[in-house]
Design a protein around this motif. Structure first.
Motif, PDB file in Angstrom:
ATOM      1  N   PRO A 122       0.835  -1.211   0.000  1.00 42.40           N
ATOM      2  CA  PRO A 122       0.000   0.000   0.000  1.00 42.40           C
ATOM      3  C   PRO A 122       0.864   1.253   0.000  1.00 42.40           C
ATOM      4  N   ALA A 123       0.337   2.287  -0.639  1.00 40.22           N
ATOM      5  CA  ALA A 123       1.075   3.548  -0.684  1.00 40.22           C
ATOM      6  C   ALA A 123       1.221   4.092   0.729  1.00 40.22           C
ATOM      7  N   GLN A 124       2.404   4.451   1.092  1.00 35.39           N
ATOM      8  CA  GLN A 124       2.642   5.021   2.418  1.00 35.39           C
ATOM      9  C   GLN A 124       3.920   5.840   2.373  1.00 35.39           C
ATOM     10  N   SER A 125       4.084   6.693   3.393  1.00 41.30           N
ATOM     11  CA  SER A 125       5.229   7.590   3.371  1.00 41.30           C
ATOM     12  C   SER A 125       6.540   6.840   3.576  1.00 41.30           C
ATOM     13  N   ASP A 126       6.541   5.796   4.418  1.00 39.57           N
ATOM     14  CA  ASP A 126       7.762   5.063   4.700  1.00 39.57           C
ATOM     15  C   ASP A 126       7.811   3.788   3.860  1.00 39.57           C
ATOM     16  N   VAL A 127       8.297   3.900   2.628  1.00 40.69           N
ATOM     17  CA  VAL A 127       8.314   2.751   1.736  1.00 40.69           C
ATOM     18  C   VAL A 127       9.295   1.689   2.203  1.00 40.69           C
ATOM     19  N   SER A 128      10.219   2.037   3.087  1.00 41.01           N
ATOM     20  CA  SER A 128      11.204   1.065   3.537  1.00 41.01           C
ATOM     21  C   SER A 128      10.572  -0.049   4.362  1.00 41.01           C
ATOM     22  N   SER A 129       9.338   0.170   4.847  1.00 42.06           N
ATOM     23  CA  SER A 129       8.684  -0.851   5.662  1.00 42.06           C
ATOM     24  C   SER A 129       7.777  -1.760   4.838  1.00 42.06           C
ATOM     25  N   CYS A 130       7.660  -1.519   3.540  1.00 43.85           N
ATOM     26  CA  CYS A 130       6.825  -2.364   2.693  1.00 43.85           C
ATOM     27  C   CYS A 130       7.389  -3.782   2.642  1.00 43.85           C
ATOM     28  N   ASP A 131       6.512  -4.784   2.779  1.00 48.78           N
ATOM     29  CA  ASP A 131       6.933  -6.187   2.761  1.00 48.78           C
ATOM     30  C   ASP A 131       5.853  -6.989   2.046  1.00 48.78           C
ATOM     31  N   SER A 132       5.955  -7.035   0.726  1.00 45.96           N
ATOM     32  CA  SER A 132       4.900  -7.626  -0.096  1.00 45.96           C
ATOM     33  C   SER A 132       4.634  -9.087   0.220  1.00 45.96           C
ATOM     34  N   ASP A 133       5.683  -9.874   0.513  1.00 42.72           N
ATOM     35  CA  ASP A 133       5.479 -11.305   0.734  1.00 42.72           C
ATOM     36  C   ASP A 133       5.392 -11.683   2.210  1.00 42.72           C
ATOM     37  N   GLY A 134       5.417 -10.691   3.094  1.00 46.37           N
ATOM     38  CA  GLY A 134       5.213 -10.957   4.518  1.00 46.37           C
ATOM     39  C   GLY A 134       6.272 -11.825   5.164  1.00 46.37           C
ATOM     40  N   ASP A 135       7.519 -11.764   4.667  1.00 47.50           N
ATOM     41  CA  ASP A 135       8.569 -12.615   5.237  1.00 47.50           C
ATOM     42  C   ASP A 135       9.451 -11.867   6.232  1.00 47.50           C
ATOM     43  N   SER A 136       9.053 -10.656   6.594  1.00 45.60           N
ATOM     44  CA  SER A 136       9.741  -9.777   7.546  1.00 45.60           C
ATOM     45  C   SER A 136      10.960  -9.088   6.953  1.00 45.60           C
ATOM     46  N   ILE A 137      11.274  -9.350   5.683  1.00 45.84           N
ATOM     47  CA  ILE A 137      12.364  -8.642   5.021  1.00 45.84           C
ATOM     48  C   ILE A 137      11.760  -7.545   4.153  1.00 45.84           C
ATOM     49  N   PRO A 138      12.045  -6.276   4.430  1.00 48.78           N
ATOM     50  CA  PRO A 138      11.453  -5.192   3.637  1.00 48.78           C
ATOM     51  C   PRO A 138      11.755  -5.350   2.157  1.00 48.78           C
ATOM     52  N   ASP A 139      10.804  -4.944   1.327  1.00 46.99           N
ATOM     53  CA  ASP A 139      10.967  -5.063  -0.119  1.00 46.99           C
ATOM     54  C   ASP A 139      12.240  -4.372  -0.612  1.00 46.99           C
ATOM     55  N   THR A 140      12.539  -3.195  -0.052  1.00 41.42           N
ATOM     56  CA  THR A 140      13.724  -2.462  -0.493  1.00 41.42           C
ATOM     57  C   THR A 140      14.997  -3.270  -0.227  1.00 41.42           C
ATOM     58  N   VAL A 141      15.007  -4.027   0.863  1.00 43.51           N
ATOM     59  CA  VAL A 141      16.158  -4.852   1.195  1.00 43.51           C
ATOM     60  C   VAL A 141      16.225  -6.069   0.277  1.00 43.51           C
ATOM     61  N   GLU A 142      15.072  -6.692   0.034  1.00 43.56           N
ATOM     62  CA  GLU A 142      15.042  -7.860  -0.866  1.00 43.56           C
ATOM     63  C   GLU A 142      15.545  -7.499  -2.257  1.00 43.56           C
ATOM     64  N   ARG A 143      15.243  -6.294  -2.707  1.00 42.05           N
ATOM     65  CA  ARG A 143      15.698  -5.888  -4.047  1.00 42.05           C
ATOM     66  C   ARG A 143      17.229  -5.816  -4.103  1.00 42.05           C
ATOM     67  N   VAL A 144      17.847  -5.373  -3.014  1.00 44.18           N
ATOM     68  CA  VAL A 144      19.311  -5.322  -2.981  1.00 44.18           C
ATOM     69  C   VAL A 144      19.891  -6.728  -2.936  1.00 44.18           C
ATOM     70  N   VAL A 145      19.250  -7.617  -2.166  1.00 41.78           N
ATOM     71  CA  VAL A 145      19.766  -8.977  -1.991  1.00 41.78           C
ATOM     72  C   VAL A 145      19.554  -9.833  -3.232  1.00 41.78           C
ATOM     73  N   SER A 146      18.335  -9.738  -3.816  1.00 40.41           N
ATOM     74  CA  SER A 146      17.987 -10.683  -4.879  1.00 40.41           C
ATOM     75  C   SER A 146      17.551 -10.048  -6.189  1.00 40.41           C
ATOM     76  N   GLY A 147      17.366  -8.742  -6.196  1.00 41.95           N
ATOM     77  CA  GLY A 147      16.943  -8.077  -7.426  1.00 41.95           C
ATOM     78  C   GLY A 147      15.447  -7.905  -7.560  1.00 41.95           C
ATOM     79  N   THR A 148      14.660  -8.576  -6.710  1.00 44.70           N
ATOM     80  CA  THR A 148      13.201  -8.411  -6.733  1.00 44.70           C
ATOM     81  C   THR A 148      12.699  -8.202  -5.315  1.00 44.70           C
ATOM     82  N   ALA A 149      11.445  -7.776  -5.197  1.00 44.03           N
ATOM     83  CA  ALA A 149      10.863  -7.495  -3.884  1.00 44.03           C
ATOM     84  C   ALA A 149      10.452  -8.753  -3.144  1.00 44.03           C
ATOM     85  N   THR A 150      10.496  -9.916  -3.825  1.00 42.92           N
ATOM     86  CA  THR A 150      10.047 -11.159  -3.180  1.00 42.92           C
ATOM     87  C   THR A 150      11.037 -12.308  -3.346  1.00 42.92           C
ATOM     88  N   GLY A 151      12.265 -11.995  -3.792  1.00 46.89           N
ATOM     89  CA  GLY A 151      13.183 -13.070  -4.158  1.00 46.89           C
ATOM     90  C   GLY A 151      14.128 -13.555  -3.075  1.00 46.89           C
TER      91      GLY A 151
END
Length: 220
Positions: free
Chosen positions: A42-71
């Motif tokens: 969902p749109a929100q001011s703090d995008v760093s807390s977005c976690d599309s797959d609910g695995d406790s790893i923020p999407d922004t972090v997953e993108r750095v680790v794996s290249g996608t928000a759920t990888g």
């Protein structure tokens, strides 16, 4: 050999074991469940807390680790230092930037855990700073990646001693108040010593004058 020298290898072993354990937990959870339903964050001011797959790893972090928000699986450890990639990214922005043994303060708490606990590599935290389960917040970061996630029952090496207790044993407690008091005491002693030296010097200079005055008074 000092306790601190024993503490560093123990910390590395615990970090490595925890990284593997967390990865296995992620894989097991995903394997035992139906295909997850990913929903847009969902749109929100703090995008760093977005976690599309609910695995406790923020999407922004997953993108750095794996290249996608759920990888990301949670078990990636590119540099093999026992600190999972996603934890390194949270602490300092890349998958190779954190060290499992670097301790700028010298009290047994690694910098990356301190950064995630109180905001910098030298900020104040110790074993008294616990989460709701009685685990030091920095130890919880080492065990499972966040300051609140550890339960206190984790024991990756199965030796009957919880990971939290083993990690806490590596710490040399420090207190800002105690440190301040110690330095005040040192400066107070220095000031007193300087005062005594100055007083002695003044008395030595006045001693001949005092003796002359006494002789003059006696002669009169």
């Amino acid at each position: 050999m000092s306790s601190r020298s024993h503490g560093a290898p123990r910390l590395i072993r615990i970090l490595t074991g925890v990284a593997l354990a967390v990865g296995v937990a992620f894989v097991s959870a995903n394997a035992g469940a139906a295909a997850p339903r990913y929903e847009p964050c969902p749109a929100q001011s703090d995008v760093s807390s977005c976690d599309s797959d609910g695995d406790s790893i923020p999407d922004t972090v997953e993108r750095v680790v794996s290249g996608t928000a759920t990888g990301a699986s949670g078990r990636e450890d590119t540099d093999g230092d026992g600190v999972p990639d996603w934890t390194e990214v949270l602490a300092c922005g890349t998958v190779r930037c954190a060290s499992s043994t670097k301790d700028s303060v010298g009290d047994g708490i690694p910098d990356f855990a301190r950064i995630l606990t109180c905001g910098s590599a030298t900020c104040y935290t110790d074993n008294a700073d616990i989460n709701g389960n009685g685990v030091p917040r920095w130890a919880s970061v080492v065990i499972c990646g966040t300051t609140e996630c550890a339960t206190g029952h984790e024991d990756y090496d199965g030796d009957g001693i919880s990971d939290a207790v083993e990690l806490a044993a590596c710490v040399t407690p420090r207190s800002n108040l105690a440190e301040t008091g110690r330095f005040l005491a040192i400066w107070l002693l220095v000031a007193i010593a300087c005062g005594l030296v100055v007083t002695g010097a003044v008395l030595l200079r006045k001693r001949p004058l005092f003796a002359a005055a006494t002789r003059s008074f006696g002669a009169s």
